[in-house]
Design an enzyme around this catalytic site. Structure first.
Site, PDB file in Angstrom:
ATOM      1  N   LYS A 111      62.827  52.516  23.087  1.00 29.64           N
ATOM      2  CA  LYS A 111      62.673  51.754  21.847  1.00 29.64           C
ATOM      3  C   LYS A 111      61.235  51.860  21.373  1.00 29.64           C
ATOM      4  O   LYS A 111      60.297  51.695  22.157  1.00 29.64           O
ATOM      5  CB  LYS A 111      63.011  50.292  22.065  1.00 29.64           C
ATOM      6  CG  LYS A 111      62.945  49.515  20.768  1.00 29.64           C
ATOM      7  CD  LYS A 111      63.048  48.050  20.976  1.00 29.64           C
ATOM      8  CE  LYS A 111      61.689  47.486  21.261  1.00 29.64           C
ATOM      9  NZ  LYS A 111      61.701  46.020  21.327  1.00 29.64           N
ATOM     10  N   THR A 112      61.082  52.154  20.091  1.00 30.07           N
ATOM     11  CA  THR A 112      59.738  52.235  19.548  1.00 30.07           C
ATOM     12  C   THR A 112      59.716  51.687  18.124  1.00 30.07           C
ATOM     13  O   THR A 112      60.644  50.993  17.714  1.00 30.07           O
ATOM     14  CB  THR A 112      59.217  53.699  19.641  1.00 30.07           C
ATOM     15  OG1 THR A 112      57.821  53.696  19.445  1.00 30.07           O
ATOM     16  CG2 THR A 112      59.878  54.621  18.623  1.00 30.07           C
TER      17      THR A 112
END
Ligand code: 5RP
Length: 272
Positions: free
Chosen positions: A173-174
């Site tokens: 996740k970014t």
């Protein structure tokens, strides 16, 4: 990849299109009772049926989610510091693999802080968690946390995501950024985006649309859903972009039009 890992991942990222809508409600683990998440049970309940998975800590899971619920759980297992602490990057693994198995987690989530003071420690945490998860067929989501001193640009985020994947994360996740396709290209596992701080509904839907267009496999979104005055319509609209490839305009028309909204309120939503 192990059958159990693939099976659990397919509960989070839908096999029909490889995409997922993860509802994030783990913020209290370092922020305390964040606005509109003061009573997690109340926030979560009406949104559950619109999410593919739910990201949270074991404490909120045990106390605020019905054990008969069939929502796949993404269990946050890192923490150990708060916004009042000396350094947010000083995280450890806070929940054992046995506990994750007991609560039937479909995925484990842990933050890494690349470039921060405790980078090494958080990367070691990730490697250890991947080893533990793989023993039991449980995938790991690496959350690329960005310290205040770091720029949220493609160069930095691509580095963080790649490091996470190299250490064995099954999902990363970014944040969305300019040239986001470079971040996705450099990461051999699926990338999903966080929503970040509350934006207007239209801005958050634009962010979702752009991320999916540029290669994201879905969202792990919190504040832009449950801090909205229309959280149910918001998650439905996000879903329609992620899974049905609707445009922002279509998603607003499909969900916010149904709401008993005054036409001036709707106009503001569509134009701002
Ligand atoms: C907090 C998290 C959050 O789950 C993540 O940032 C998603 O939430 P939001 O969309 O509100 O940013 O990992 O550390």
């Amino acid at each position: 990849m192990d059958w159990g890992i693939r099976n659990r991942l397919s509960r989070i990222m839908k096999p029909q299109d490889g995409k997922g809508v993860m509802l994030a409600v783990d913020h209290g683990y370092f922020l305390g009772p964040t606005e509109r998440l003061e009573d997690p049970k109340k926030t979560i309940k009406p949104l559950l049926k619109h999410a593919d998975s739910l990201m949270l800590t074991r404490g909120v899971l045990r106390t605020c989610v019905d054990s008969e619920s069939d929502i796949p759980i993404v269990l946050r297992v890192s923490g150990g510091t708060s916004i009042l602490g000396e350094d947010l990057s000083n995280e450890t693994i806070t929940t054992s693999i046995e506990e994750a198995i007991r609560v039937n987690a479909s995925c484990l989530a842990l933050s890494i802080f690349v470039g921060s003071k405790y980078e090494h420690q958080t990367l070691k945490n990730l490697s250890k968690l991947v080893d533990e998860g793989e023993k039991y067929g449980i995938p790991v989501l690496a959350v690329t946390a960005v310290g205040k001193e770091m720029a949220r640009d493609a160069r930095y985020l691509a580095l963080s995501c790649r490091v996470a994947a190299e250490l064995g994360a099954h999902l990363v996740k970014t944040y969305y950024c300019e040239n986001f396709e470079k971040v996705v290209e450099g990461c051999p596992v699926p990338v999903i985006i966080a929503g970040g701080k509350k934006l207007t509904e239209k801005e958050a839907l634009n962010l979702t649309f752009n991320a999916i267009r540029d290669g994201a496999s879905g969202v792990d979104m919190g504040r832009n859903i449950w801090q909205s005055d229309h959280p149910i319509e918001m998650i439905q609209a996000v879903r329609s972009i992620v899974h049905d490839r609707q445009t922002v305009e279509e998603s607003i028309n499909s969900f916010f039009m149904n709401k008993n909204m005054r036409s001036n309120e709707l106009e503001t939503l569509k134009t701002r």
